[in-house]
Scaffold this active site. Sequence first.
Site, PDB file in Angstrom:
ATOM      1  N   CYS A  57      37.245  36.201  35.929  1.00 27.83           N
ATOM      2  CA  CYS A  57      37.507  36.472  34.511  1.00 27.83           C
ATOM      3  C   CYS A  57      37.191  35.267  33.634  1.00 27.83           C
ATOM      4  O   CYS A  57      36.720  35.420  32.501  1.00 27.83           O
ATOM      5  CB  CYS A  57      38.959  36.893  34.327  1.00 27.83           C
ATOM      6  SG  CYS A  57      39.355  38.508  35.048  1.00 27.83           S
ATOM      7  N   ASN A  82      37.613  39.407  27.171  1.00 23.38           N
ATOM      8  CA  ASN A  82      38.470  39.266  25.998  1.00 23.38           C
ATOM      9  C   ASN A  82      37.995  38.108  25.118  1.00 23.38           C
ATOM     10  O   ASN A  82      36.994  37.450  25.408  1.00 23.38           O
ATOM     11  CB  ASN A  82      39.950  39.172  26.390  1.00 23.38           C
ATOM     12  CG  ASN A  82      40.412  37.776  26.751  1.00 23.38           C
ATOM     13  OD1 ASN A  82      39.664  36.808  26.706  1.00 23.38           O
ATOM     14  ND2 ASN A  82      41.667  37.665  27.133  1.00 23.38           N
ATOM     15  N   PHE A  95      38.522  35.109  24.585  1.00 22.55           N
ATOM     16  CA  PHE A  95      38.377  33.716  25.010  1.00 22.55           C
ATOM     17  C   PHE A  95      37.404  33.535  26.172  1.00 22.55           C
ATOM     18  O   PHE A  95      37.351  32.470  26.776  1.00 22.55           O
ATOM     19  CB  PHE A  95      39.751  33.155  25.385  1.00 22.55           C
ATOM     20  CG  PHE A  95      40.752  33.260  24.272  1.00 22.55           C
ATOM     21  CD1 PHE A  95      40.693  32.407  23.186  1.00 22.55           C
ATOM     22  CD2 PHE A  95      41.741  34.245  24.296  1.00 22.55           C
ATOM     23  CE1 PHE A  95      41.603  32.516  22.148  1.00 22.55           C
ATOM     24  CE2 PHE A  95      42.653  34.361  23.261  1.00 22.55           C
ATOM     25  CZ  PHE A  95      42.592  33.492  22.178  1.00 22.55           C
ATOM     26  N   LYS A  96      36.630  34.567  26.503  1.00 20.95           N
ATOM     27  CA  LYS A  96      35.776  34.523  27.687  1.00 20.95           C
ATOM     28  C   LYS A  96      34.298  34.350  27.333  1.00 20.95           C
ATOM     29  O   LYS A  96      33.907  34.373  26.177  1.00 20.95           O
ATOM     30  CB  LYS A  96      35.993  35.797  28.511  1.00 20.95           C
ATOM     31  CG  LYS A  96      37.449  36.028  28.939  1.00 20.95           C
ATOM     32  CD  LYS A  96      38.017  34.849  29.710  1.00 20.95           C
ATOM     33  CE  LYS A  96      39.358  35.163  30.372  1.00 20.95           C
ATOM     34  NZ  LYS A  96      40.437  35.429  29.432  1.00 20.95           N
ATOM     35  N   ASN A  97      33.482  34.204  28.376  1.00 18.98           N
ATOM     36  CA  ASN A  97      32.044  33.959  28.178  1.00 18.98           C
ATOM     37  C   ASN A  97      31.317  35.177  27.617  1.00 18.98           C
ATOM     38  O   ASN A  97      30.234  35.048  27.044  1.00 18.98           O
ATOM     39  CB  ASN A  97      31.397  33.528  29.488  1.00 18.98           C
ATOM     40  CG  ASN A  97      31.917  32.186  29.974  1.00 18.98           C
ATOM     41  OD1 ASN A  97      32.524  31.441  29.215  1.00 18.98           O
ATOM     42  ND2 ASN A  97      31.680  31.870  31.230  1.00 18.98           N
TER      43      ASN A  97
END
Length: 396
Positions: free
Chosen positions: A152, A176, A178-180
């Site tokens: 994740c 979400n 805050f992800k890549n």
Amino acid sequence: MAKVGLREWLAIAPVIASGRLSRYGGSAGSPLNRFESDFSAAFGVQHTLVVSSGTGALIAALAAAGIGPGDEVLVPAYTWIATAAAPLAVGAVPVLVEIDQSLTIDPADILRKITPNTRAIIPVHMANVVCDMDAIMQIARDHNLLVIEDACQAVGLTYKGRKVGTIGDAGAYSFNQFKNINVGEGGAIVTNDDQLFARARMYHDIGAVFRGHLDNANAPLIPGINLKASQIQGAMLNVQLKKLTPMLRRMRQRYEAMADILTSRGGLRLIPQHDAANAAGLHVVFDTEEEACDFAARNKRGVHRVYDSSRHVYTFWQPILEQRTVHPKLNPYAWAARPMDYSPKACPRSLDILKRTCRITVGENYPLAFMRYMARRMVKDRSMSLAPLATSPGLS
């Protein structure tokens, strides 16, 4: 963190105009189907299933793999709480495993924590730092264990030429904010196992029993829950997938530039990497907790001590520590063969490492020159903090 902008806005407009927003509301060429196909091709895996979140991906993967009551699942002491909560959702119990200085699960402690009730390992590629997957997969093969990768926090990162999340029996990703890959909320399961994929697809959609067009790989029908994604998410995901490779390239450029300055000019020690040529998660480790605290305090912008991100440290997972679930009769700990230890004594080495380590943002959305400047300033500030020591009595 991936940015969202005009291209995503333009991508969702025709989906909204069509009125076909639900998971199965579009044609075979719907945004979600297109993303799943393109993601599978880009990541070199046979099956991709988009779901509502990374947490949902972990739970569905465990359920599809047949993990359940009485089973033990090995999870690292440093991760988002969902990694430990996912086994509980299917009736299994999480067993805490130490991390090593790479901030990922320690293969040596995996071996120490295996019992006759162990069924699976969830290695977590934390903060764009990849696990030692060769060692983990060898242990899994030797002990007949399943591997569900939690990728994740490392979407798109590679380990020796393979995308993390595609190496084990199944992988989970988060999309979400805050992800890549960022569509606000979302996730995906990947696997090369036809039956695991069929079970995951049934589990993620309670209505799958009525969808005769789905190939269930001769797997018996199971009642699922609702973890479906929407076509709006699919439209955004198609845009984000195109942004992923350039963004990871920027991350690696900044990692290499900043790492060189921090080590050659500042004498700082980086954490070990299991695929150094493709490293993107920048962390420095100190000899003492006090040094880490001082470094973080002097560099409030872009630096934080890992332990201070308490939500990722097992000693702050209150419902796990108290072994609570939604109903006493549904408590997986009552089905476990032995008591679980979640005390600070369970993983003391992990706590020590986390207290002495700082994460440094690589600023993939900032100019490379600016991130080099930030690294030089960190080195300068550290030199100034050490200067009084050099003139102290007995040290001159």
